[in-house]
Design a protein around this motif. Structure first.
Motif, PDB file in Angstrom:
ATOM      1  N   PHE A 181     138.800 -14.372  64.801  1.00 41.36           N
ATOM      2  CA  PHE A 181     137.702 -14.639  63.878  1.00 41.36           C
ATOM      3  C   PHE A 181     137.828 -16.083  63.424  1.00 41.36           C
ATOM      4  CE2 PHE A 181     136.463 -14.840  59.278  1.00 41.36           C
ATOM      5  CZ  PHE A 181     135.088 -14.888  59.497  1.00 41.36           C
ATOM      6  N   VAL A 182     136.763 -16.840  63.599  1.00 41.01           N
ATOM      7  CA  VAL A 182     136.731 -18.225  63.152  1.00 41.01           C
ATOM      8  C   VAL A 182     135.569 -18.379  62.180  1.00 41.01           C
ATOM      9  CG1 VAL A 182     136.491 -20.640  63.813  1.00 41.01           C
ATOM     10  CG2 VAL A 182     137.730 -19.061  65.305  1.00 41.01           C
ATOM     11  N   ALA A 183     135.881 -18.703  60.932  1.00 37.40           N
ATOM     12  CA  ALA A 183     134.847 -18.881  59.921  1.00 37.40           C
ATOM     13  C   ALA A 183     134.302 -20.298  59.963  1.00 37.40           C
ATOM     14  CB  ALA A 183     135.398 -18.573  58.531  1.00 37.40           C
ATOM     15  N   GLU A 184     132.990 -20.406  60.043  1.00 38.07           N
ATOM     16  CA  GLU A 184     132.295 -21.693  59.975  1.00 38.07           C
ATOM     17  C   GLU A 184     132.895 -22.725  60.943  1.00 38.07           C
ATOM     18  OE1 GLU A 184     130.579 -21.583  55.490  1.00 38.07           O
ATOM     19  OE2 GLU A 184     132.717 -21.995  55.653  1.00 38.07           O
ATOM     20  N   ASP A 185     132.933 -22.326  62.188  1.00 33.65           N
ATOM     21  CA  ASP A 185     133.490 -23.146  63.262  1.00 33.65           C
ATOM     22  C   ASP A 185     132.723 -24.468  63.381  1.00 33.65           C
ATOM     23  OD1 ASP A 185     134.561 -24.144  65.606  1.00 33.65           O
ATOM     24  OD2 ASP A 185     133.509 -22.724  66.904  1.00 33.65           O
ATOM     25  N   PRO A 186     133.374 -25.606  63.151  1.00 35.66           N
ATOM     26  CA  PRO A 186     132.655 -26.882  63.223  1.00 35.66           C
ATOM     27  C   PRO A 186     132.151 -27.219  64.623  1.00 35.66           C
ATOM     28  CG  PRO A 186     135.011 -27.257  62.982  1.00 35.66           C
ATOM     29  CD  PRO A 186     134.785 -25.793  62.775  1.00 35.66           C
ATOM     30  N   GLN A 187     132.764 -26.646  65.656  1.00 33.04           N
ATOM     31  CA  GLN A 187     132.325 -26.923  67.025  1.00 33.04           C
ATOM     32  C   GLN A 187     131.033 -26.202  67.391  1.00 33.04           C
ATOM     33  OE1 GLN A 187     135.800 -26.035  69.457  1.00 33.04           O
ATOM     34  NE2 GLN A 187     136.313 -28.207  69.464  1.00 33.04           N
ATOM     35  N   THR A 188     130.644 -25.221  66.578  1.00 41.27           N
ATOM     36  CA  THR A 188     129.404 -24.482  66.848  1.00 41.27           C
ATOM     37  C   THR A 188     128.441 -24.595  65.664  1.00 41.27           C
ATOM     38  OG1 THR A 188     130.361 -22.412  66.042  1.00 41.27           O
ATOM     39  CG2 THR A 188     130.532 -22.846  68.387  1.00 41.27           C
ATOM     40  N   ALA A 189     128.429 -25.754  65.040  1.00 41.38           N
ATOM     41  CA  ALA A 189     127.512 -26.045  63.930  1.00 41.38           C
ATOM     42  C   ALA A 189     127.685 -25.066  62.772  1.00 41.38           C
ATOM     43  CB  ALA A 189     126.062 -26.056  64.413  1.00 41.38           C
ATOM     44  N   GLY A 190     128.938 -24.695  62.526  1.00 39.57           N
ATOM     45  CA  GLY A 190     129.245 -23.887  61.355  1.00 39.57           C
ATOM     46  C   GLY A 190     129.078 -22.392  61.507  1.00 39.57           C
ATOM     47  N   ARG A 191     128.910 -21.916  62.720  1.00 37.98           N
ATOM     48  CA  ARG A 191     128.796 -20.465  62.917  1.00 37.98           C
ATOM     49  C   ARG A 191     130.153 -19.796  62.708  1.00 37.98           C
ATOM     50  NH1 ARG A 191     125.247 -22.978  66.223  1.00 37.98           N
ATOM     51  NH2 ARG A 191     123.224 -21.982  66.631  1.00 37.98           N
ATOM     52  N   SER A 192     130.107 -18.554  62.252  1.00 33.81           N
ATOM     53  CA  SER A 192     131.320 -17.741  62.136  1.00 33.81           C
ATOM     54  C   SER A 192     131.323 -16.753  63.295  1.00 33.81           C
ATOM     55  CB  SER A 192     131.361 -17.022  60.798  1.00 33.81           C
ATOM     56  OG  SER A 192     131.442 -17.975  59.745  1.00 33.81           O
ATOM     57  N   ILE A 193     132.441 -16.674  63.985  1.00 35.99           N
ATOM     58  CA  ILE A 193     132.477 -16.026  65.293  1.00 35.99           C
ATOM     59  C   ILE A 193     133.568 -14.971  65.350  1.00 35.99           C
ATOM     60  CG2 ILE A 193     132.775 -16.456  67.773  1.00 35.99           C
ATOM     61  CD1 ILE A 193     132.062 -19.499  66.779  1.00 35.99           C
ATOM     62  N   TRP A 194     133.198 -13.830  65.918  1.00 32.56           N
ATOM     63  CA  TRP A 194     134.136 -12.728  66.157  1.00 32.56           C
ATOM     64  C   TRP A 194     134.266 -12.484  67.646  1.00 32.56           C
ATOM     65  CZ3 TRP A 194     137.092  -9.883  62.802  1.00 32.56           C
ATOM     66  CH2 TRP A 194     136.815 -10.029  61.437  1.00 32.56           C
ATOM     67  N   LEU A 195     135.484 -12.230  68.079  1.00 34.27           N
ATOM     68  CA  LEU A 195     135.746 -11.803  69.446  1.00 34.27           C
ATOM     69  C   LEU A 195     136.647 -10.582  69.367  1.00 34.27           C
ATOM     70  CD1 LEU A 195     135.474 -12.335  72.504  1.00 34.27           C
ATOM     71  CD2 LEU A 195     137.548 -13.730  72.344  1.00 34.27           C
ATOM     72  N   ALA A 196     136.190  -9.474  69.969  1.00 40.23           N
ATOM     73  CA  ALA A 196     136.945  -8.221  69.937  1.00 40.23           C
ATOM     74  C   ALA A 196     137.025  -7.648  71.344  1.00 40.23           C
ATOM     75  CB  ALA A 196     136.297  -7.227  68.990  1.00 40.23           C
ATOM     76  N   ARG A 197     138.019  -6.798  71.572  1.00 42.31           N
ATOM     77  CA  ARG A 197     138.198  -6.185  72.877  1.00 42.31           C
ATOM     78  C   ARG A 197     138.357  -4.670  72.741  1.00 42.31           C
ATOM     79  NH1 ARG A 197     142.712  -7.411  77.630  1.00 42.31           N
ATOM     80  NH2 ARG A 197     141.340  -6.897  79.353  1.00 42.31           N
ATOM     81  N   LYS A 198     137.721  -3.948  73.648  1.00 41.73           N
ATOM     82  CA  LYS A 198     137.814  -2.492  73.605  1.00 41.73           C
ATOM     83  C   LYS A 198     139.181  -2.028  74.078  1.00 41.73           C
ATOM     84  CE  LYS A 198     135.397   1.734  74.917  1.00 41.73           C
ATOM     85  NZ  LYS A 198     134.163   2.286  75.512  1.00 41.73           N
ATOM     86  N   ASP A 199     139.757  -1.070  73.380  1.00 37.66           N
ATOM     87  CA  ASP A 199     141.057  -0.516  73.752  1.00 37.66           C
ATOM     88  C   ASP A 199     140.993   0.090  75.153  1.00 37.66           C
ATOM     89  OD1 ASP A 199     142.117  -1.198  71.328  1.00 37.66           O
ATOM     90  OD2 ASP A 199     141.910   0.802  70.455  1.00 37.66           O
TER      91      ASP A 199
END
Length: 199
Positions: A181-199
């Motif tokens: 989880f990256v909050a307010e990612d400066p490389q994507t114009a401040g978007r907050s991004i989640w990456l998850a994987r299915k078990d």
């Protein structure tokens, strides 16, 4: 995305402008690269809220993946069908997601957050059910819990977000392990991004 807040009309009206703008902007590429590197050759990818198919679906198709795009805006999908005939383009509300098949990745970039918090919680298990074991879910959200209104080509669009802890709990309950989880990612114009994987 859903249509409770008039998103379909807004995106139908702005489809051409949106397509032109998105063709020239790809801040999410590092995140798409990360997911793409983890996928098998010819993997099936679902682009939720795909819009005109640019730039995400276009990039994934160019990499040889099988892309299905779902969007509420028929005008956006008309552009995608004309420009990217190799993709499978479906009109519908993501809240009712039930495609009867599984994917190696589901990507909801700048779309998932158009749903209310309650609708996002309800959709996460549906997304998990559409993923193969080991499949990836990449989406953007807000950095904290709340609701805000934005604009697309002058038309209003609704955004909502759970808290980071709320997303983590909802993902884990659906069998999706949060990887980053990256909050307010400066490389994507401040978007907050989640990456998850299915078990």
């Amino acid at each position: 995305m859903s249509d409770d807040h008039g998103h379909r009309a807004t995106y139908d009206r702005s489809a051409a402008d949106w397509h032109a703008m998105r063709r020239g902007s790809y801040p999410e590429r590092p995140w798409i690269d990360r997911v793409a590197r983890a996928l098998p050759e010819g993997a099936a990818v679902l682009d939720l809220g795909c819009g005109s198919g640019h730039p995400v679906a276009a990039d994934l198709l160019a990499r040889g993946f099988g892309v299905t795009g779902l969007d509420v805006s028929e005008a956006m999908l008309d552009i995608a069908r004309a420009a990217l005939p190799a993709g499978c383009w479906l009109q519908g509300d993501m809240r009712a997601l039930d495609l009867g098949r599984r994917f190696h990745a589901v990507i909801a970039w700048d779309s998932f957050f158009h749903l209310t918090g309650a609708d996002q919680r309800a959709l996460i298990p549906r997304i998990a059910a559409h993923l193969h074991p080991g499949g990836w879910f990449l989406f953007t959200a807000g950095p904290r819990e709340g609701e805000v209104w934005g604009a697309v080509s002058g038309g209003p669009v609704f955004h909502a977000s759970l808290s980071p802890a709320g997303y983590a709990a909802a993902l884990e309950a659906a069998g999706l392990l949060p990887r980053q989880f990256v909050a307010e990612d400066p490389q994507t114009a401040g978007r907050s991004i989640w990456l998850a994987r299915k078990d």
